[in-house]
Motif scaffolding. Sequence first.
Motif, PDB file in Angstrom:
ATOM      1  N   GLN A   1       6.650  -2.500 -11.638  1.00 35.30           N
ATOM      2  CA  GLN A   1       7.932  -3.159 -11.382  1.00 35.30           C
ATOM      3  C   GLN A   1       7.872  -4.059 -10.152  1.00 35.30           C
ATOM      4  O   GLN A   1       8.466  -5.140 -10.128  1.00 35.30           O
ATOM      5  N   VAL A   2       7.137  -3.623  -9.117  1.00 33.02           N
ATOM      6  CA  VAL A   2       7.022  -4.450  -7.915  1.00 33.02           C
ATOM      7  C   VAL A   2       6.241  -5.724  -8.216  1.00 33.02           C
ATOM      8  O   VAL A   2       6.581  -6.812  -7.739  1.00 33.02           O
ATOM      9  N   LYS A   3       5.201  -5.596  -9.030  1.00 30.19           N
ATOM     10  CA  LYS A   3       4.411  -6.773  -9.400  1.00 30.19           C
ATOM     11  C   LYS A   3       5.220  -7.713 -10.283  1.00 30.19           C
ATOM     12  O   LYS A   3       4.993  -8.912 -10.299  1.00 30.19           O
ATOM     13  N   GLY A   4       6.173  -7.114 -11.026  1.00 28.81           N
ATOM     14  CA  GLY A   4       7.063  -7.908 -11.859  1.00 28.81           C
ATOM     15  C   GLY A   4       6.427  -8.549 -13.041  1.00 28.81           C
ATOM     16  O   GLY A   4       6.920  -9.514 -13.578  1.00 28.81           O
TER      17      GLY A   4
ATOM     18  N   LEU B   1       4.574  13.942 -12.543  1.00 24.00           N
ATOM     19  CA  LEU B   1       5.819  13.221 -12.275  1.00 24.00           C
ATOM     20  C   LEU B   1       5.583  12.144 -11.221  1.00 24.00           C
ATOM     21  O   LEU B   1       5.947  10.971 -11.423  1.00 24.00           O
ATOM     22  N   LEU B   2       4.983  12.510 -10.105  1.00 23.08           N
ATOM     23  CA  LEU B   2       4.760  11.537  -9.034  1.00 23.08           C
ATOM     24  C   LEU B   2       3.826  10.420  -9.472  1.00 23.08           C
ATOM     25  O   LEU B   2       4.045   9.244  -9.140  1.00 23.08           O
ATOM     26  N   LYS B   3       2.804  10.761 -10.203  1.00 17.70           N
ATOM     27  CA  LYS B   3       1.871   9.728 -10.682  1.00 17.70           C
ATOM     28  C   LYS B   3       2.555   8.767 -11.646  1.00 17.70           C
ATOM     29  O   LYS B   3       2.311   7.550 -11.617  1.00 17.70           O
ATOM     30  N   SER B   4       3.429   9.282 -12.483  1.00 23.41           N
ATOM     31  CA  SER B   4       4.145   8.433 -13.430  1.00 23.41           C
ATOM     32  C   SER B   4       5.115   7.499 -12.712  1.00 23.41           C
ATOM     33  O   SER B   4       5.186   6.303 -13.022  1.00 23.41           O
ATOM     34  N   VAL B   5       5.844   8.052 -11.747  1.00 23.24           N
ATOM     35  CA  VAL B   5       6.785   7.219 -10.992  1.00 23.24           C
ATOM     36  C   VAL B   5       6.045   6.131 -10.225  1.00 23.24           C
ATOM     37  O   VAL B   5       6.467   4.963 -10.204  1.00 23.24           O
ATOM     38  N   GLN B   6       4.916   6.475  -9.599  1.00 24.54           N
ATOM     39  CA  GLN B   6       4.153   5.489  -8.845  1.00 24.54           C
ATOM     40  C   GLN B   6       3.617   4.389  -9.749  1.00 24.54           C
ATOM     41  O   GLN B   6       3.634   3.207  -9.383  1.00 24.54           O
ATOM     42  N   LYS B   7       3.165   4.755 -10.937  1.00 25.80           N
ATOM     43  CA  LYS B   7       2.663   3.756 -11.885  1.00 25.80           C
ATOM     44  C   LYS B   7       3.776   2.794 -12.284  1.00 25.80           C
ATOM     45  O   LYS B   7       3.576   1.568 -12.327  1.00 25.80           O
ATOM     46  N   ASP B   8       4.963   3.340 -12.572  1.00 26.11           N
ATOM     47  CA  ASP B   8       6.096   2.486 -12.926  1.00 26.11           C
ATOM     48  C   ASP B   8       6.477   1.583 -11.755  1.00 26.11           C
ATOM     49  O   ASP B   8       6.775   0.399 -11.935  1.00 26.11           O
TER      50      ASP B   8
ATOM     51  N   ASN C   1      16.470   3.528  -4.944  1.00 26.89           N
ATOM     52  CA  ASN C   1      16.679   2.117  -4.625  1.00 26.89           C
ATOM     53  C   ASN C   1      15.385   1.346  -4.406  1.00 26.89           C
ATOM     54  O   ASN C   1      15.417   0.201  -3.960  1.00 26.89           O
ATOM     55  N   ALA C   2      14.246   1.952  -4.726  1.00 24.37           N
ATOM     56  CA  ALA C   2      12.974   1.285  -4.448  1.00 24.37           C
ATOM     57  C   ALA C   2      12.793   0.014  -5.269  1.00 24.37           C
ATOM     58  O   ALA C   2      12.233  -0.973  -4.790  1.00 24.37           O
ATOM     59  N   THR C   3      13.220   0.032  -6.516  1.00 31.40           N
ATOM     60  CA  THR C   3      13.226  -1.169  -7.364  1.00 31.40           C
ATOM     61  C   THR C   3      14.504  -1.130  -8.195  1.00 31.40           C
ATOM     62  O   THR C   3      15.189  -0.101  -8.256  1.00 31.40           O
ATOM     63  N   GLY C   4      14.789  -2.213  -8.860  1.00 28.60           N
ATOM     64  CA  GLY C   4      15.997  -2.257  -9.657  1.00 28.60           C
ATOM     65  C   GLY C   4      15.979  -1.339 -10.865  1.00 28.60           C
ATOM     66  O   GLY C   4      17.023  -0.941 -11.369  1.00 28.60           O
ATOM     67  N   ALA C   5      14.781  -0.976 -11.343  1.00 30.71           N
ATOM     68  CA  ALA C   5      14.685  -0.176 -12.564  1.00 30.71           C
ATOM     69  C   ALA C   5      14.185   1.243 -12.328  1.00 30.71           C
ATOM     70  O   ALA C   5      14.180   2.051 -13.255  1.00 30.71           O
ATOM     71  N   ILE C   6      13.773   1.564 -11.117  1.00 28.36           N
ATOM     72  CA  ILE C   6      13.072   2.829 -10.894  1.00 28.36           C
ATOM     73  C   ILE C   6      13.957   4.049 -11.142  1.00 28.36           C
ATOM     74  O   ILE C   6      13.471   5.090 -11.594  1.00 28.36           O
ATOM     75  N   TYR C   7      15.245   3.936 -10.882  1.00 28.72           N
ATOM     76  CA  TYR C   7      16.130   5.091 -11.062  1.00 28.72           C
ATOM     77  C   TYR C   7      16.350   5.392 -12.546  1.00 28.72           C
ATOM     78  O   TYR C   7      16.110   6.515 -13.007  1.00 28.72           O
ATOM     79  N   ALA C   8      16.799   4.388 -13.278  1.00 27.51           N
ATOM     80  CA  ALA C   8      17.145   4.612 -14.687  1.00 27.51           C
ATOM     81  C   ALA C   8      15.920   4.817 -15.568  1.00 27.51           C
ATOM     82  O   ALA C   8      15.944   5.623 -16.500  1.00 27.51           O
ATOM     83  N   LYS C   9      14.837   4.103 -15.253  1.00 32.83           N
ATOM     84  CA  LYS C   9      13.694   4.111 -16.162  1.00 32.83           C
ATOM     85  C   LYS C   9      12.561   5.042 -15.746  1.00 32.83           C
ATOM     86  O   LYS C   9      11.622   5.243 -16.515  1.00 32.83           O
ATOM     87  N   SER C  10      12.634   5.594 -14.533  1.00 36.02           N
ATOM     88  CA  SER C  10      11.527   6.434 -14.090  1.00 36.02           C
ATOM     89  C   SER C  10      11.994   7.752 -13.491  1.00 36.02           C
ATOM     90  O   SER C  10      11.716   8.816 -14.037  1.00 36.02           O
ATOM     91  N   TRP C  11      12.713   7.714 -12.375  1.00 34.95           N
ATOM     92  CA  TRP C  11      13.140   8.962 -11.759  1.00 34.95           C
ATOM     93  C   TRP C  11      13.966   9.820 -12.713  1.00 34.95           C
ATOM     94  O   TRP C  11      13.725  11.030 -12.852  1.00 34.95           O
ATOM     95  N   THR C  12      14.944   9.213 -13.355  1.00 36.89           N
ATOM     96  CA  THR C  12      15.843  10.003 -14.202  1.00 36.89           C
ATOM     97  C   THR C  12      15.116  10.684 -15.356  1.00 36.89           C
ATOM     98  O   THR C  12      15.206  11.909 -15.509  1.00 36.89           O
ATOM     99  N   PRO C  13      14.391   9.959 -16.213  1.00 38.49           N
ATOM    100  CA  PRO C  13      13.710  10.664 -17.306  1.00 38.49           C
ATOM    101  C   PRO C  13      12.654  11.649 -16.830  1.00 38.49           C
ATOM    102  O   PRO C  13      12.476  12.716 -17.430  1.00 38.49           O
TER     103      PRO C  13
ATOM    104  N   GLY D   1       0.778  -1.231   0.000  1.00 39.57           N
ATOM    105  CA  GLY D   1       0.000   0.000   0.000  1.00 39.57           C
ATOM    106  C   GLY D   1       0.809   1.279   0.000  1.00 39.57           C
ATOM    107  O   GLY D   1       0.231   2.374  -0.063  1.00 39.57           O
ATOM    108  N   ALA D   2       2.120   1.196   0.050  1.00 41.12           N
ATOM    109  CA  ALA D   2       2.948   2.401   0.084  1.00 41.12           C
ATOM    110  C   ALA D   2       2.903   3.119  -1.260  1.00 41.12           C
ATOM    111  O   ALA D   2       2.851   2.493  -2.318  1.00 41.12           O
ATOM    112  N   THR D   3       2.926   4.447  -1.211  1.00 39.22           N
ATOM    113  CA  THR D   3       2.904   5.241  -2.442  1.00 39.22           C
ATOM    114  C   THR D   3       3.813   6.447  -2.291  1.00 39.22           C
ATOM    115  O   THR D   3       3.970   6.997  -1.194  1.00 39.22           O
ATOM    116  N   ILE D   4       4.401   6.866  -3.379  1.00 42.81           N
ATOM    117  CA  ILE D   4       5.210   8.077  -3.406  1.00 42.81           C
ATOM    118  C   ILE D   4       4.348   9.280  -3.740  1.00 42.81           C
ATOM    119  O   ILE D   4       4.752  10.432  -3.519  1.00 42.81           O
ATOM    120  N   ASP D   5       3.142   9.026  -4.230  1.00 37.18           N
ATOM    121  CA  ASP D   5       2.236  10.098  -4.667  1.00 37.18           C
ATOM    122  C   ASP D   5       1.368  10.545  -3.491  1.00 37.18           C
ATOM    123  O   ASP D   5       0.187  10.211  -3.397  1.00 37.18           O
TER     124      ASP D   5
END
Length: 446
Positions: free
Chosen positions: A443-446, A432-439, A405-417, A240-244
């Motif tokens: 990613q967590v669901k895999g 921005l926050l909604k996009s990062v949370q969606k990604d 560090n939240a997921t293996g891809a969140i930095y390169a594929k979400s936060w950075t762009p 249930g955690a969210t960044i948004d």
Amino acid sequence: MRYPTIAALACTGLLIAAAGCSAPGSDSGTPDAASSAAAVTTSCGSDPVTLKGYFETGFPLPKQLADEFTKQFPNVKWEVREDQFAVITQNAPRVLADDPPDLMRLPQVSELVKDSLLKPLDAYAQAYGWDKWPASQLEQMRVNPGGQRGDGPLQAQGLNFSMTGVFYNKKLAAQIGMTQPPATLAELDTVLRKAKDAGLTPINQFNGGATGGLAFPLQNLMAAYGDPAAINDWIFQKPGATIDTPSNLQATQHLEKWIKAGYFAPDINSQDYATMMSRFIGGKALFIFNGDWESGNLDKQMAGNAGFFLMPPQAPGGKQAAMSAPLTYGISAKAPHADCAAYFLNWVATNQKARDIAVTVGGSHPMGPSDAYMPPVKEGTVTAATLTAGATIGKDNGAMDFIANATGAIYAKSWTPQLQKLAAGQQSADALLKSVQKDYESQVKG
């Protein structure tokens, strides 16, 4: 040459439990403790060993520790590969599976644990007594079977406990009347405006290529507006955690305000980390948001002219928080010299010379027992300021892991762009926050 084990002098065998001895802090009174301790070797031995390391570019601490280790244990050599953090993030699963190093800088651990790519370290924790250290040092590196961090088996270890904040140029600060660090976020805003009006670059921050350095000021702003525990819940993938959240939206809007006000160097989206550092050392910016790993470097390069402060709170005297996490390293599940790599990690935390290097080069608090040796630090230095700030974060319980560090891809594929789009005026704070949370959720669901 003698290569002592971590056990007492009476226990000189390589397998400490096999000799009927217990390492400091281990509980040899239970079968599980004895069997797990007996499963690991607490020495690098005397035969030639080549440890393969995969380190992060731009951080001198790991290499200097490795060099010192070889001086003390000449039979151990190093074969080190270095890459930028974002590259390591992308390469980690493949490297650990196909070309496993003995010791590797870990950008994120949850997915790596799920894929069984890391060697669990609980047996070493028992053998070396790491489980008797302050629990907060290791909790960020514990991962349960569901991939959630904060508890469960120990999957990594730290070279030191790093912390981020704001470095400033004292001479430039004096030019605009800043005689001491801002005590509130509003005071920081005032200083930024004065610097801009005086023709200075208020903040220079790397944000180019695959490295979204604007995540540093953003997370510091999140700490000023909200509860750091909620940030950790998101990073640790708690249900249930969210960044948004409303407070994170305020923080992102504040960052957006700084961007629109021209408080950042105009070319941040084309700047890498090295360029940011060279410009700051060259006196071309008042502030940078960065970590205490640069303290020793700045004490040399800007002796007496660099200062450090934590992100100020909204209200005077309010609690402070910061990105503060171990410089995380793990051992590959396929590492050919896992025991020697673990011996190195224990040496880093307990050897006096290694702890000297952690402070003077890394500029941060070493890992290890709460009563372990600490080297003296000269007053008035950047290193002294960062160590003092670290004590404040401990008192306020304000340590957060890095949002990258939240997921293996969140930095390169979400936060950075997303942060690059924000800097370019192509993205809003809310989107921005909604996009990062969606990604993040995908990613967590895999």
